[in-house]
Design an enzyme around this catalytic site. Structure first.
Site, PDB file in Angstrom:
ATOM      1  N   ASP A 199       0.839  -1.188   0.000  1.00  0.00           N
ATOM      2  CA  ASP A 199       0.000   0.000   0.000  1.00  0.00           C
ATOM      3  C   ASP A 199       0.885   1.253   0.000  1.00  0.00           C
ATOM      4  O   ASP A 199       1.754   1.404   0.865  1.00  0.00           O
ATOM      5  CB  ASP A 199      -0.877  -0.027   1.264  1.00  0.00           C
ATOM      6  N   GLU A 266       1.843  -0.347  -5.052  1.00  0.00           N
ATOM      7  CA  GLU A 266       0.817   0.601  -5.499  1.00  0.00           C
ATOM      8  C   GLU A 266       1.470   1.978  -5.583  1.00  0.00           C
ATOM      9  O   GLU A 266       1.318   2.812  -4.702  1.00  0.00           O
ATOM     10  CB  GLU A 266      -0.347   0.626  -4.489  1.00  0.00           C
TER      11      GLU A 266
HETATM   12  C1  GLC Z   1      -4.174   3.013  -0.834  1.00  0.00           C
HETATM   13  C2  GLC Z   1      -5.420   2.173  -0.749  1.00  0.00           C
HETATM   14  C3  GLC Z   1      -6.557   3.060  -0.354  1.00  0.00           C
HETATM   15  C4  GLC Z   1      -6.254   3.655   0.992  1.00  0.00           C
HETATM   16  C5  GLC Z   1      -4.923   4.366   1.013  1.00  0.00           C
HETATM   17  C6  GLC Z   1      -4.445   4.612   2.407  1.00  0.00           C
HETATM   18  O1  GLC Z   1      -4.244   3.956  -1.831  1.00  0.00           O
HETATM   19  O2  GLC Z   1      -5.631   1.516  -1.961  1.00  0.00           O
HETATM   20  O3  GLC Z   1      -7.778   2.389  -0.343  1.00  0.00           O
HETATM   21  O4  GLC Z   1      -7.262   4.565   1.347  1.00  0.00           O
HETATM   22  O5  GLC Z   1      -3.906   3.598   0.399  1.00  0.00           O
HETATM   23  O6  GLC Z   1      -4.059   3.413   3.021  1.00  0.00           O
END
Ligand code: GLC
Length: 528
Positions: A199, A266
């Site tokens: 994440d 991500e």
């Molecule tokens: C990422 C997740 C999202 C979340 C954010 C904070 O972008 O995909 O859903 O709100 O991180 O953890």
């Protein structure tokens, strides 16, 4: 080039909305286990499970209160072990969602940190005294809106939270934090995961001096697909993408690589050269590509979002939807056009270096649901960070027509079910050979069968919209993204159509050009 993941199709399971096995209105791990066969039939080989740890759910589980145990609403350790066992039996690999940037404010580390500057875990988070004239220590904003700093009355200091105040950022410059996460990673890999979906890994380290971020000149501020955001008003020079991140990733890699596991980041950076630093020796194995997910249906903007990263950024996971953005069929104009366009893009990217990654419901062509304002749970909207409520893309999977959509037997699900047509359900689409579900299945089965679609050498034949085509070894993909009929250029030689998104007959031979219906794609193979 590339690891085992490049041969697979990925699929994001949003656990609370996948399948409720015990009638409490929440999707759960046994629910996922019972439908892994559905994913295997679809051609999926890699499953990412959204967070399942204990959590107050201030950000739907991305606020983790304990990294080593499970949210009882979603299942227990025996359920997770059973899920991994069934996945193994079906030949599926499973990724855990690891949230390293922040914990929940309910995590024991943070509650300890709150006891004062002398607390054992105080320095596990990022604390600063007020700025010169009082107020927050710098101008950083939260991704969810408002300042990125929350004031702690008791100590007179602020703590940093790049997301909700209930998600305090960890201090990764403290070696104890890094050591703790080494242990968490090893623990879950030994439990049976094949790696992690990381994440927001690009924000875990901040510039050590926490300088102000420069503001973007007003004329250059662009709303994203979720509406205007305060985040977009700043150039994020100091709160993300720091050069020493790569040392940290290499440290993680030393834990994953010997176990044959992967790190899928991500990383929301859409400049290919900048993104490439993450996977080209930077320590991550793969990264999601946000270039498409950030676009509406604008064929003229597609070439840079495809040609730019393909072949330049190693380890690309091609995504069109997620739990964080409007679903692709919604972004692309709603049904039926949105479905046609989503399938076209899935087919267009199926042979590009990297691997396809679906969000649950992509295979059914699901659009966003409407969520009444008073039912919105998303902190992104509640804190004013954007106007688009991510709840709309997080509704339960429609398994079958009927009151609980085959998702739940409870009178009410944790999230609105939306108005789904019977034809949108898994049951109906499995039974209908002409359904979108079958179109995706056939596409992925072709990718599995044709090694060149996964490993062949890439050469673009036509890289300007609306007619796009490329060769990948003995295969080729031709797309007409325009509103009228098109003759798409082919590589030299004779080619046979083996897959068409319009589901018309295949088998025809072509030379020079192939006719392709508007907003459709053809996959071809060389003929001797
Ligand atoms: C990422 C997740 C999202 C979340 C954010 C904070 O972008 O995909 O859903 O709100 O991180 O953890």
């Amino acid at each position: 080039m590339g690891g085992w993941w490049e041969d697979l199709v990925g699929y994001q399971v949003y656990v609370p909305s996948f399948l409720d096995s015990n009638g409490d209105g929440w999707g759960d791990l046994p629910g996922v286990t019972s439908r892994l066969g559905y994913l295997a039939d679809l051609g999926v080989g890699l499953v990412w499970l959204s967070p399942f740890h204990p959590s107050p759910f201030a950000d739907h589980g991305y606020d983790v209160a304990d990294y080593r145990s499970l949210n009882p609403r979603l299942g227990d350790l025996a359920d997770l072990a059973a899920l991994l066992e069934e996945a193994g039996r079906l030949g599926l690999r499973v990724l855990m969602d690891l949230v390293p940037n922040h914990t929940s404010s309910a995590h024991a580390w943070f509650t300890d940190a709150l006891t004062g500057p002398g607390a054992a875990h105080r320095d596990w988070y990022i604390w600063r005294p007020p700025g010169p004239g009082g107020g927050p220590p710098n101008n950083w904003v939260s991704r969810f809106g408002g300042p990125a700093w929350a004031f702690d009355q008791a100590s007179g200091e602020y703590y940093l939270h790049l997301f909700a105040p209930e998600q305090p950022d960890l201090n990764w410059r403290n070696p104890a934090v890094a050591a703790e996460f080494d242990d968490i990673m090893a623990h879950w890999l030994d439990f049976g995961f094949s790696g992690f979906r990381l994440d927001v890994p690009h924000v875990v380290l901040k510039h050590p001096d926490l300088p102000d971020n420069p503001e973007v000149p007003a004329e250059r501020v662009r709303p994203d697909v979720r509406g205007a955001t305060e985040w977009g008003r700043f150039e994020h020079l100091y709160d993300m993408d720091q050069p020493d991140l790569f040392d940290l990733y290499r440290r993680w890699q030393a834990i994953t690589a010997p176990r044959g596991a992967m790190l899928l980041g991500e990383v929301n950076i859409t400049e290919p050269a900048r993104l490439a630093r993450y996977t080209d020796g930077g320590g991550l194995d793969a990264v999601f590509w946000f270039g498409l997910i950030e676009q509406l249906w604008e064929p003229e903007r597609l070439p840079p979002a495809l040609v730019g990263p393909a072949g330049t950024v190693p380890g690309l996971a091609w995504v069109l939807s997620s739990h964080d953005r409007p679903r692709a069929p919604t972004r692309y104009g709603g049904a039926p056009a949105g479905r046609r366009r989503s399938l076209a893009l899935a087919a267009l990217t199926v042979g590009l270096p990297g691997f396809p990654f679906l969000y649950q419901g992509d295979e059914l062509g699901l659009e966003d649901i409407d969520v009444p304002a008073d039912q919105v749970q998303d902190p992104l909207v509640l804190w004013g960070g954007a106007t688009y409520a991510r709840d709309r893309a997080r509704s339960p999977h429609p398994w079958a027509p009927g009151p609980g959509l085959g998702f739940t037997t409870a009178p009410q699900a944790w999230m609105p079910l939306g108005q789904r047509e019977p034809s949108e359900t898994v049951e109906a689409q499995v039974a209908d050979r002409g359904s979108l579900l079958h179109a995706y299945r056939e596409l992925f089965s072709l990718r599995g069968a044709e090694e060149d679609l996964r490993r062949g050498e890439l050469a673009w034949v036509s890289s300007s919209a609306p007619l796009l085509s490329y060769r990948r070894g003995s295969t080729a993909v031709a797309a007409n993204l325009g509103p009228g009929p098109g003759e798409v250029p082919l590589p030299p030689g004779r080619w046979q159509a083996v897959y068409r998104t319009d589901r018309s007959a295949t088998g025809t031979g072509h030379e020079g050009r192939v006719p392709v219906a508007p907003e459709h794609v053809v996959v071809l193979k060389t003929l001797p």
